[in-house]
Design an enzyme around this catalytic site. Sequence first.
Site, mmCIF file in Angstrom:
data_model
loop_
_atom_site.group_PDB
_atom_site.id
_atom_site.type_symbol
_atom_site.label_atom_id
_atom_site.label_comp_id
_atom_site.label_asym_id
_atom_site.label_seq_id
_atom_site.Cartn_x
_atom_site.Cartn_y
_atom_site.Cartn_z
ATOM 1 N N GLU A 60 0.811 -1.226 0.000
ATOM 2 C CA GLU A 60 0.000 0.000 0.000
ATOM 3 C C GLU A 60 0.841 1.271 0.000
ATOM 4 O OE1 GLU A 60 -2.705 -0.490 3.273
ATOM 5 O OE2 GLU A 60 -3.773 -2.130 2.290
ATOM 6 N N GLU B 126 -5.513 -8.130 -1.104
ATOM 7 C CA GLU B 126 -5.902 -7.976 0.301
ATOM 8 C C GLU B 126 -7.333 -7.499 0.322
ATOM 9 O OE1 GLU B 126 -3.279 -6.009 3.095
ATOM 10 O OE2 GLU B 126 -5.003 -5.206 4.195
#
Length: 783
Positions: A178, A261
């Site tokens: 991320e 995810e």
Amino acid sequence: MLLGALGSLATTPDARAATPVQTAVTLDGTKPGLTFDGVGAISGGGGNSRLLVDYPEPQRSQLLDYLFKPGYGASLQVLKLEIGGDTNSTDGAEPSIEHTRGTVDCHQGYEWWLAEQAMARNPEIKFYGLSWGAPGWIGNTGSGGNFWSQDTVDYLMSWMGCAAQHHLNVSYLGGWNERGFNAGWYENLKSALLSHGYGSTKVVAADDTWAVADAMATDPAFRNAVDVVGVHYPCGYLGNFTNCPSTPTAQGLGKPLWASENGSEDANDGAGAVARGINRDYLDGRMTSFINWPVIAALYPNLYFSTDGMSIANQPWSGAYTIGKTTWVTAHTTQFAKPGWRYIDAASGYLGGARTNGSYVTLKSANTTDYSTVVETVDATAAQTASFTVTGGLSTGAAHVWSTDLGSTDPSQWFVHTQDVTPKNGTYTLTLQPGRVYTVTTTTGQGKGTATPPPAAPMALPYADDFETPATTTSPTYFTDMNGAFQTVPCGGGRTGTCLRQMAPTSPIRWTDEKHDAPYTIMGDGSWSNYTVSADTLFEQSGGVELLGRVNQQGRNNNGLNAYHLRFSDTGAWSIDKSDTAWNFTTLASGTTTAPGTGHWHTVALSMQNTTLTASIDGVAVGSATDASFTNGQAGLGVAGYQTHQFDNFKLTPGTPATHTGPIASALPGKCVDGNSGAGGTAVQLWDCNGGGAQVWTWSNGTLTHNGKCLDVTGAATANGTPVELWDCNAGANQQWTPQPDGTLKSTQSGRCLDDPGFATTNGTRLAIWDCNAGANQRWTLP
């Protein structure tokens, strides 16, 4: 768009209301679809699996079976592992294999152990590595450290070498969780994998947003370097996962698209969202893998995401655990289809053509004989029918129907084999009830594990750890690191035996953004109240050490901690401080004693007795303070910065239990907690404060009693809405409560708070547990 063959629908509002939704599905083995890459989960993104390794047998093996054993529980097909970086990565820090450049230790942490256990149960499981942070030496020739460097690529090759030492084949490798992407870096990563003999390992980019697909579309070299496009939370974050789109650009790349995810959902209450997401990732976005974060909630209840995962396992000392409903929702796919199977697009869609009716996806085996159709009716409000016609080489034998009732809190209603149906002329019809997950399959071999855990119980004091007894990993039993890396090593300072050392010598490349990122590690039971924490300490260099006491709620991503700290420096300066969930520190007492210097051992102790906090150095009390902010919590050790100090002979000694008697007042004006008759099984309720005997409670060492009975979470359940009652005191964790600084009262077992449902003020409203939110209906003044 993926469409099944839909039955005719009525057109008038009245007819729609009266006629059940009907869906016709043709299961044609000759029809195309993408290859299924599996459903998995993530161990990492910070410390969420940490306590699993410390569970006793047989409970540890039971939990592992529920996660990985085929035909038993979640039957996970992909395990994504954090590549530790000595830095907090959500609810903890995972150790690096290389704290300093060139010194690689392939036995650091617990991820290797977990991967080996997963592979022992399922030799076909796929492993996927990803970094959240990285040790501080990486890229330190640049300004402040640079993850997108050749140093990081080299570090990942060392990690791959460690995986090989553990006989693990890593199928997938990512970049920086991320934190965007660097195209050239991914190209270098691909080249390094090839040159090091890891050509079968596929590169995933970028574990972030769909922006990576846009970059790949205009950069052929970048596109060639990436094998799988992995994005996070395509269905939205912490939502219902009703809509899970990708982008036309991503679909046009011709690469597998993954929800690399997803989740971040409660082990029970999030099951409906996960059921939607597993199906709708493919229906809406052509994503062929769903990877849940995290794999298990094996972390302490005072941490922010303490109930997310397949199951909850936060009491290694008692062996207690709960298998979450999310386990069984996941099993509806993983126990009935394997990676390498293919979707049948024409047999996948939305029931009756409407999202609110539910969704279905069909997968066929590699030999195009077996099939499984997974149906979810999470949002449906009425029963509906689905007719299935089997053709194109698929088996026309008996279809086995499995079901999970998402509305039920009874585990016996989850993942149940309900019936077998035999097609007539290749066709059969099923009635689908609302709020369910179904699997219709021609496969066999499915099952539901039958292991049951022991009851929860508080962790008893006194407790001691001299670090001489080896734990399963290099982390001592029950200690979970929040920053840095605390590892057992040979003692320094002329002491023989084994000690605990903070190993990270420099600040890592961080993933979280907390303003106070000093290393610390915590352990134990949040219901502890009056006790002394002590340890021997050795300063390896100039700096400071900490003892932590009454460690209470942690802020999200370690952005604060309710706790007391005894700080001691090599200069002799000491202080008793308290911190809050925004990392604001308040000094309660301070002073200076004889400087301990470096290279010598000294004993430091922090005693907490009611509101009195006392600091001692080498057995001599040097000062005290009075503070009532925190009444309960765990213990811990820390260092002032990224220094390599040592600890030994960690001890917890109980004090005198605090006892207070009186009413429990709600923050809702004029309302109190009422025990009614006081008999066992009596509902605990809200009532006008009246000073009567039914409202007299005694608080002592984490329990609340009324007429000799304990405030008890009914049935030791952990789900939102579970009522509380009076019950015979049994020292169970469902009878242990931890007061929070915001006035909430948290159940030690579940991590949920005592709650007045819906802010009701009606006399007789039954109290329950619910996710903590610090609302007025969850704030209480204890006696």
